[in-house]
Motif scaffolding. Structure first.
Motif: not given
Length: 282
Positions: A1-7, A9-12, A15-19, A56-60
């Protein structure tokens, strides 16, 4: 996984609601969940839920499937695996002292072969569906299994229609009672090899991790207690629920446990639930 994709996903997930939403989807995995069911389980407004699903869909991290008029959202397990792998292997540079305990647990290839498997079935009320599962596994599985059931909000009495179905099918009612799930989370409780939720409410409950990392599965069935109509119509719904649970238990008991490792067993448990659900919705 590339660092930008990982960042991303982790950013998404930051957020407590998304988690909370992603955790819910992971508990139902690999099965999908309708937005209305997610909103109810999380007590989340539909507009907020839609926003979180889109992110979440945007981050795959999730996938969406249309079945008839309904949309079903599910966690993308391959994406989740890549994200975990990024943390465990890339960030740590594969240091064995950091990742070996995790990898040993996740990739244990040895078949599970205790003298008897402890199996717990959980639903909300522990008055019908999970009681059916406990009685069925006890009587069909024999000495290879120790069957248990519990509820997240158990009733004080077992449903009389459920008891009638069990007796009609030759099951003893001895030892069957409504129990709270906390009985199996106390010190000295049996260590579970398998934990199944048999209703969507129980699957969505916030429960602590089970000791021993049991294999888990979601075999959701509609609640027969909510059936409307005459007593004969209600009895028919309970009989149908018993039949659906029996098909799942028979498929589970028939698994070649002596030749399957944890990963293979998890996949087969998931498949039992999916195939039974597909068969029953045809």
């Amino acid at each position: 996984m590339e660092i930008d994709a990982a960042a991303s996903a982790f950013s998404a997930l930051g957020h407590p609601g998304r988690l909370r939403l992603f955790r819910l989807l992971m508990r139902f995995a690999p099965r999908g969940v309708r937005p209305t069911e997610m909103a109810e389980a999380l007590a989340m407004p539909p507009s907020t839920l839609s926003h979180h699903l889109a992110e979440l869909d945007r981050t795959g991290l999730l996938r969406c499937e249309r079945r008839g008029r309904s949309l079903f959202y599910a966690a993308d397990l391959a994406a989740a695996e890549r994200l975990i792998g990024y943390l465990a292997l890339d960030c740590s540079r594969g240091r064995p002292d950091l990742v070996l305990p995790l990898l040993t647990t996740l990739t244990d290839r040895a078949p599970m072969s205790p003298p008897a498997f402890n199996v717990l079935f959980i639903c909300s009320g522990n008055s019908a569906r999970s009681i059916f599962a406990e009685a069925l596994l006890r009587d069909i599985g024999g000495d290879r299994f120790r069957a248990h059931s519990a509820g997240t909000r158990p009733n004080t009495e077992l449903n009389p229609f459920a008891l009638e179905v069990l007796q009609r099918n030759g099951h003893s009612l001895e030892g069957l009672r409504s129990k709270h799930v906390s009985e199996f989370q106390e010190p000295g409780a049996p260590v579970m090899d398998f934990v199944f939720t048999v209703c969507d409410t129980a699957a969505a409950e916030e429960c602590p991790p089970w000791p021993g990392q049991p294999i888990t599965g979601h075999w959701g069935l509609p609640d027969p207690v909510k059936a409307q109509g005459t007593d004969a119509e209600k009895a028919l719904v309970f009989a149908q629920t018993y039949g659906a649970m029996r098909r799942r238990i028979e498929a589970f008991v028939a698994l070649p446990f002596e030749t399957l490792d944890r990963l293979a067993l998890q996949a087969r448990v998931d498949r039992i639930g999916l195939e039974a659900e597909e068969q029953e919705t045809r």
